[in-house]
Scaffold this active site. Sequence first.
Site, PDB file in Angstrom:
ATOM      1  CB  SER A  97      -0.936   0.004   1.205  1.00  0.00           C
ATOM      2  OG  SER A  97      -0.180   0.115   2.394  1.00  0.00           O
ATOM      3  NE  ARG A  98       4.903   1.722   5.006  1.00  0.00           N
ATOM      4  CZ  ARG A  98       5.586   1.071   5.934  1.00  0.00           C
ATOM      5  NH1 ARG A  98       6.616   0.313   5.593  1.00  0.00           N
ATOM      6  NH2 ARG A  98       5.255   1.179   7.195  1.00  0.00           N
ATOM      7  CE1 TYR A 157      -1.060   9.020   3.672  1.00  0.00           C
ATOM      8  CE2 TYR A 157      -3.136   9.473   4.767  1.00  0.00           C
ATOM      9  CZ  TYR A 157      -2.370   9.431   3.620  1.00  0.00           C
ATOM     10  OH  TYR A 157      -2.938   9.770   2.444  1.00  0.00           O
ATOM     11  CD  GLU A 158      -0.601   3.327   3.768  1.00  0.00           C
ATOM     12  OE1 GLU A 158       0.220   2.494   3.320  1.00  0.00           O
ATOM     13  OE2 GLU A 158      -1.673   3.596   3.223  1.00  0.00           O
ATOM     14  N   GLY A 159       3.221   4.924   8.353  1.00  0.00           N
ATOM     15  CA  GLY A 159       4.594   4.946   8.826  1.00  0.00           C
ATOM     16  C   GLY A 159       5.233   6.264   8.470  1.00  0.00           C
TER      17      GLY A 159
END
Lengths: 270, 342, 420
Positions: free
Chosen positions: C245-246, C389-391
Amino acid sequence: MPLNIVVCIKQTPATGSVSIDPQTGDISKEGISYAISPFDEYALEEGLRLKERFPGGATLALTMGAVRAEEILREAIARGVDGVYHLCDEAFDGSDTFATSYILSQGIRKIEEERKIKIDLVICAKQTNDGDTGQVGPGLAAWLDWPNTAYVKKVEQVTDTLLRVHRMMEDGTDILEIQRPALISVVKEINEPRLPSLKGKMAAKKAVIPRWGASDIKADPALIGLKGSLVEIAKRQSPPKRAGGLKIGGATIEEKAKIFVDKLRELKLL
Amino acid sequence: MSNQDLSAYSGIWCVGEVRHGKLAPTIFEILTAGGQIAAALGQKLSVVLIGSGLGPWTKEVIEAGADQVYLIDHSSLEQFVDEAYAKALTDLVNQEKPRALFLPASTIGRSLAGRAAVMLKTGAAADLTDLSAASGSNGFEKGTLLATRPSYGGNILATLVNTRSRPEIYTIRPMVFPRSPKDSTRTGVVRNITVDPATWNLRTKFIAFQAESSNEIDIGSADKIVSGGRGLGKAEGFETVRSLAKALSAAVGASRAAVDSGWIPYKHQVGITGRTVRPKLYVACGVSGQVQHLAGMGQSEVIVAINKDPECPMMKLASFSIEADLYEFIPAAVKELQKHQS
Amino acid sequence: MLMTFDYGFTDDQKEIIKLAREIAEKKIKPVRAHYDETEEFPWEVIEDIRKADLFGVYLPVEYGGFGGANTEMCLVSEELSKACGGISLAVTACGLCAIPILLFGNEAQRQRWLPDLGSGKRLGAFNITEPDAGSDATATKSTARREGDYYVLNGLKNFCTNGEAAEIYIVFATVNPVRGPRGITAFVVEKGTPGFTFGKKETKMGIRASSTYELIFENCKIPASNRLGSEGYGLFVAQATFDFSRPGVGSQALGIAQGALDETIKYIRNRKQFGQTVISFQAIQHMMADCAMKIEAGRALLYSVNRTMDKIQKEAYARAKESGKLVYEEMRALNPGRVTKYSAMVKAFCSDVAMQVTTDCVQMCGGIGYMRDFPVEKYMRDAKITQIYEGTNQVQRNEIAMMMIKEYASQMVQKELLKV
């Protein structure tokens, strides 16, 4: 209640891309880009919405035009119509609204024969963006000998025998009931056109589009093309260019306002 | 297609628009256009009115130039129904054989012209902005009607001729021709045409008319329009536009961007997918002037642009351009106008 | 229409670009300011995207998708983000819900949820964050207690994208707090399940068209068949999902950057100062060129990484269909090295680019660029989240470095290095 619908659409030059070739006095081919006439998008959308409101019928798209006009039929498939037909023949070239509406009427008869169905409703746009005449819809109704209403802004109800429509008038709204089969010309206010779907686009790519010539639709040669047309274009010219005007200056807003009002007074516009 | 005896057709007909029980003033513009042609051709000028209770208007149209008035007066023709009016009109045409029909390029006029033309197997042209009869010197046979109309959104002016069928049918853009002057000494012939719509195969029924509740001026027939565009920034901006429109007794127009933003109903939209207007004065407030918009108003007589951006197309095209914040300029202009009025 | 460099896209992928671009232009641009202002959820646009079939481009055709993979998802996200990075997120957040179901779901689970996510009929969401577990997901406190054929969920999750709007939620809770990270497990919870409610709606700096909610679980009972993967596998589920997803975040970031640059250039071409257009100043031209270079470097990285990921995804799915194993298992068998490092690079690089480019765009526009009624400042606000987001991008760098350390420590690499 289901309706079999034919939507008449046209490929036209995009507005703004048209100019006169000073050499030939004809429309310049340079820089011209073609698309579905913007008004037709609303006609197409209404055809699709009526199919969704009253399922069970077919919504079909019909065009008359050059080979390249096939693009707009693919666009119609991408948006979800059930079938498309292309009236394409050099013999149709130069048709005025009289000849065009005749050719379309023959196309509609041919669709009925080909699909073994009765068409209940033909939808046109109120006008195209090239000719701007708005005559083809009512003329087509006359050829078909069907009742018609133009400037329709809402299809309120559909029953087995009739449609109740709202017509946009300059001073309000007329409500009319019109027996099926019928023709309506629609205005922009009627809906908000959808975009194509990805699956529709894939179907459009693969679709084989039937192309019918004059003999396929049993058109009377005396009624089509230049020969069948009654109004001819004697001359085309670019409208006189507007010269840029006066910049209203003034140090303050009040000063600008005063100059503006003075100008209007000078021109007897007050 | 032409196996007609064209010479059998004579007379200029101006078809008036009776809309919701009222005679539209466009008839007087059409009488000007038709009157010129009738004079040039030396033919009779007639007015045709279709509707119910038409009597009161005969005098007016005769005074405005009609030699003859055909009244197709029947209670079931009170409201405009395409089929019924087309039938009434074409029956009369077939009987009387006029040379040309002029109608207003309005909802009723354009609807009727398109259907009637095919029923009469004749040619029609829409939305004329100019009209003349050839003098015989410029390549057209003397007496040929030269009809000019904008097409391609006003980018092209086309001159059309119909030498092949009769009657020629034309719709004429409102506000282009001046109204014909009134002469109360004029006389004319009134011809009452008897019809029996019950015997016609009518498939359309008029149900109701819902009048627009507002007392706003319609942009199609306005001689002044104040328009708002994207530059207003918000729906409330139209209150400012309306204040100027009110002070100028103008109608309110809008660009597509403003309509699509939901700030104002579609019937106000000027431009390619809206309506084409040709007022004497067009004031564009925060309208940048996309080609699509210009196509709908570029032929206005005087264009005033109010915009913060001096480089936008509307400012370059305008007869008068005012570089200003419209929220500052309009109130100042309204104040100035009020001063002028008092 | 701006020409974009062709990274060897197929005809079908080009159709996706065209369609997504049309939606961005016609359906999103006119309303983006409205949703940014009001923070309402853009249901009307969602309906348009749904009708256009753009929700499931990356899913197998068996589940109503278009049979694509990461590239297709990124193309949609990039194009929609050019108009609004907040609205585009509603689509990619559904992907964040669907990917773990595709990778870790059994056939019954895939059949149950993927078609609706793929058609956009029901929206999805993915929520791992908790008030005390942001970058550190191992600190998850929400619990899932097994009771026969059910789990009972308790706890508070926050910052859930698509919260309230979505109907299918992937959430993480621990089945055994004593086991720490190895207790964390992934579950699918549907909206309307008793005990599952929504808390606070966040107001945000950017991506304001996207809804962000707290999720509250109070004795929320869900069937055991809603568990995704085995107990204690939650962090694998999360990490494997992020791997895929990243790049989606990367594509969103690049779309935002390109959108800002397009608006900026449109403006500076006409804006005159000192008697000449702003675009004619060399100082500005260098900024423009830097922006374009960075964006293109990002796209080159994004779409080349995607190409490899697409292959793994599609192959693993085809094998899983044959073997009946989970797609994730087949993926590991095919590609034991995982793609974490590259996926993290894409995300961090592209989102850093987006922040730099959008900041420079505001600068190039000058005063007007800072104004709310001009579209450029919004891109800058929207860009910021992509670095978080997402890390966060710091976490991305940790992961990249961690992978590097592992790689260099491996015996094989050691041998290679000694040779030199």
